[in-house]
Design an enzyme around this catalytic site. Structure first.
Site, PDB file in Angstrom:
ATOM      1  N   HIS A  26       0.866  -1.201   0.000  1.00  0.00           N
ATOM      2  CA  HIS A  26       0.000   0.000   0.000  1.00  0.00           C
ATOM      3  C   HIS A  26       0.891   1.236   0.000  1.00  0.00           C
ATOM      4  O   HIS A  26       1.490   1.576   1.018  1.00  0.00           O
ATOM      5  CB  HIS A  26      -0.908   0.014   1.238  1.00  0.00           C
ATOM      6  N   HIS A  80       1.577   5.371  -1.670  1.00  0.00           N
ATOM      7  CA  HIS A  80       1.267   6.563  -2.479  1.00  0.00           C
ATOM      8  C   HIS A  80       2.586   7.199  -2.900  1.00  0.00           C
ATOM      9  O   HIS A  80       3.425   7.486  -2.038  1.00  0.00           O
ATOM     10  CB  HIS A  80       0.473   7.587  -1.662  1.00  0.00           C
ATOM     11  N   HIS A  83      -4.894  -0.698   5.639  1.00  0.00           N
ATOM     12  CA  HIS A  83      -4.477   0.015   6.855  1.00  0.00           C
ATOM     13  C   HIS A  83      -5.466  -0.132   8.012  1.00  0.00           C
ATOM     14  O   HIS A  83      -6.079   0.820   8.431  1.00  0.00           O
ATOM     15  CB  HIS A  83      -4.182   1.489   6.575  1.00  0.00           C
ATOM     16  N   LYS A  89      -9.279  -0.069  -6.126  1.00  0.00           N
ATOM     17  CA  LYS A  89      -9.334   0.518  -4.775  1.00  0.00           C
ATOM     18  C   LYS A  89     -10.668   1.213  -4.590  1.00  0.00           C
ATOM     19  O   LYS A  89     -11.058   2.046  -5.411  1.00  0.00           O
ATOM     20  CB  LYS A  89      -8.193   1.544  -4.615  1.00  0.00           C
ATOM     21  N   HIS A 102     -10.635   1.161   1.498  1.00  0.00           N
ATOM     22  CA  HIS A 102     -10.425   2.116   2.593  1.00  0.00           C
ATOM     23  C   HIS A 102     -11.659   1.989   3.480  1.00  0.00           C
ATOM     24  O   HIS A 102     -12.734   2.462   3.127  1.00  0.00           O
ATOM     25  CB  HIS A 102     -10.267   3.545   2.047  1.00  0.00           C
ATOM     26  N   ASP A 144       1.287   2.595   3.550  1.00  0.00           N
ATOM     27  CA  ASP A 144       0.427   3.771   3.342  1.00  0.00           C
ATOM     28  C   ASP A 144       1.266   5.042   3.398  1.00  0.00           C
ATOM     29  O   ASP A 144       0.774   6.094   3.788  1.00  0.00           O
ATOM     30  CB  ASP A 144      -0.711   3.818   4.372  1.00  0.00           C
TER      31      ASP A 144
HETATM   32  C1  NCD Z   1      -3.650   9.008   1.995  1.00  0.00           C
HETATM   33  C2  NCD Z   1      -3.134  10.049   0.985  1.00  0.00           C
HETATM   34  O1  NCD Z   1      -2.660  11.094   1.411  1.00  0.00           O
HETATM   35  O2  NCD Z   1      -3.216   9.781  -0.221  1.00  0.00           O
HETATM   36  N1  NCD Z   1      -3.751   9.633   3.287  1.00  0.00           N
HETATM   37  C3  NCD Z   1      -3.769   8.998   4.480  1.00  0.00           C
HETATM   38  O3  NCD Z   1      -3.933   9.659   5.485  1.00  0.00           O
HETATM   39  N2  NCD Z   1      -3.592   7.712   4.584  1.00  0.00           N
HETATM   40  C4  NCD Z   1      -4.944   8.435   1.528  1.00  0.00           C
HETATM   41  C5  NCD Z   1      -5.355   7.197   2.267  1.00  0.00           C
HETATM   42  O4  NCD Z   1      -4.745   6.143   2.100  1.00  0.00           O
HETATM   43  O5  NCD Z   1      -6.295   7.259   3.047  1.00  0.00           O
HETATM   44 ZN    ZN Z   2      -3.373   5.027   1.496  1.00  0.00          ZN
END
Ligand code: NCD
Ligand code: ZN
Length: 344
Positions: free
Chosen positions: A13, A15, A174, A99, A136, A247
């Site tokens: 996971h 970003h 998460h 997702k 999520h 995450d």
């Molecule tokens: C994530 C993001 O900033 O893209 N933020 C977070 O707090 N985890 C999005 C997500 O996974 O919820």
């Molecule tokens: Zn995330």
């Protein structure tokens, strides 16, 4: 223990964004992980196979020469997703999953699903094509307390989805609560969960006691201590339903240190090191390899990685920020010491 060598891990996971931030963060992930599930919540979101393949190319451009890293792409489920796109995703070797963001639940989720039931025909298509669904798991009801949003989602939407789609593989992303952990443990083998380093390390005091710490703010929000303990127990149990998903969610420092700061913790700079501290404290370093390198690959039905990575017991200080002043990201544990380091 002074040294720990494990099979090369994956991040299930992640970003990485685009542009300047992608260039800052990608080297951190690529030096420790062989693969990562790339979240599709860009602006605009990655909703088609064609967009995912273009984004994949951009990510590969940001991987430093000499590092071997494969982005595993996902598509963002929206009300406009078609059964045809789901079939295309199933046929594309570079796309692994869809997702589901409840609309409004988190960063860049406004294009998400506002009525989960209305999306059932799409879930049916995923089930039929054997494409995993990544969720999520939080309700977006304004009346629901932010600390209860995951538990309520598990009790309502998630329970229903799992009951209605008996063959659909689902990752509850998460997880942050005892209730979500228990749900995943008691569900069938096709239901799994990722766990982040921040939810293993911190309870909500780390966010709110003695001053507000925006770099500990993420969604789902960090919970009470007993939830953290349940997460550590699950991650270190050896149960293959639980696997590593950082995450890691970079935001510009200026957008986190703000009157209305963005949700997301940046952890890719030291992901494995952070997990190693947690597993060591739990007396379970022997369980790190399964959690980091085996369980996720097995769930996604991908081969386990062949190389290894070595961690050494060496104290190092996390920098205050990564990137230039104009585009800087503040990492988790900024200016603090970590006790494990990846061997050069
Ligand atoms: C994530 C993001 O900033 O893209 N933020 C977070 O707090 N985890 C999005 C997500 O996974 O919820
Ligand atoms: Zn995330």
């Amino acid at each position: 223990m002074k040294k720990l060598t494990i099979t090369r891990p994956d991040d299930w996971h992640l970003h990485v964004r685009t542009g300047a931030i992608l260039k800052i963060v990608m080297p951190h992930t690529a030096r420790q992980f062989a693969r990562a599930i790339i979240m599709p919540n860009l602006k605009p979101p990655v909703t088609t196979v064609a967009q995912a393949l273009a984004y994949r190319e951009e990510i590969l451009q940001a991987v430093p020469a000499g590092l071997d890293f494969s982005p595993l792409m996902t598509l963002y489920l929206t009300g406009a997703t078609t059964a045809d796109e789901i079939r295309k995703a199933a046929e594309c070797e570079h796309v692994q999953a869809f997702k589901l963001y409840p609309a409004g639940a988190t960063t860049h989720s406004d294009a998400g699903i506002s009525d989960v039931k209305a999306a059932y025909p799409l879930l049916e298509a995923m089930e039929k094509n054997d494409v995993p669904l990544l969720i999520h798991g939080e309700v977006t009801d304004e009346a629901c307390d932010i600390f209860d949003r995951e538990r309520v989602f598990v009790d309502t939407s998630l329970t229903e989805i799992v009951r209605n789609f008996p063959e659909l593989r689902i990752v509850v992303e998460h997880v942050t609560t005892t209730e979500a952990v228990q749900f995943v443990q008691s569900a069938g083998a096709r239901i799994a969960a990722t766990i982040t380093p921040q939810h293993l390390m911190f309870n909500r005091n780390a966010l709110l006691a003695g001053g507000i710490r925006p770099h500990h703010y993420c969604l789902p929000i960090i919970k009470r201590e007993h939830h953290r303990q349940a997460l550590v127990a699950a991650a270190t149990s050896g149960n293959s339903k639980f696997f590593l998903g950082t995450d890691s969610a970079p935001h510009l420092t200026s957008l986190k240190e703000a009157a209305c700061g963005c949700a997301g913790c940046y952890s890719a700079h030291a992901a494995l090191e952070l997990y190693a501290e947690v597993f060591e404290q739990a007396g379970a370093l022997d369980k790190l390899e399964g959690f980091a390198s085996f369980h996720g690959a097995d769930f996604y039905r991908l081969p386990r990685n062949s190389g290894t990575i070595t961690l050494e017991k060496t104290v190092w200080k996390v920098p205050a920020a990564y990137g230039a002043d104009s585009a800087s990201v503040t990492p988790l544990k900024a200016n603090e010491e970590l006790t494990w380091q990846i061997a050069q």
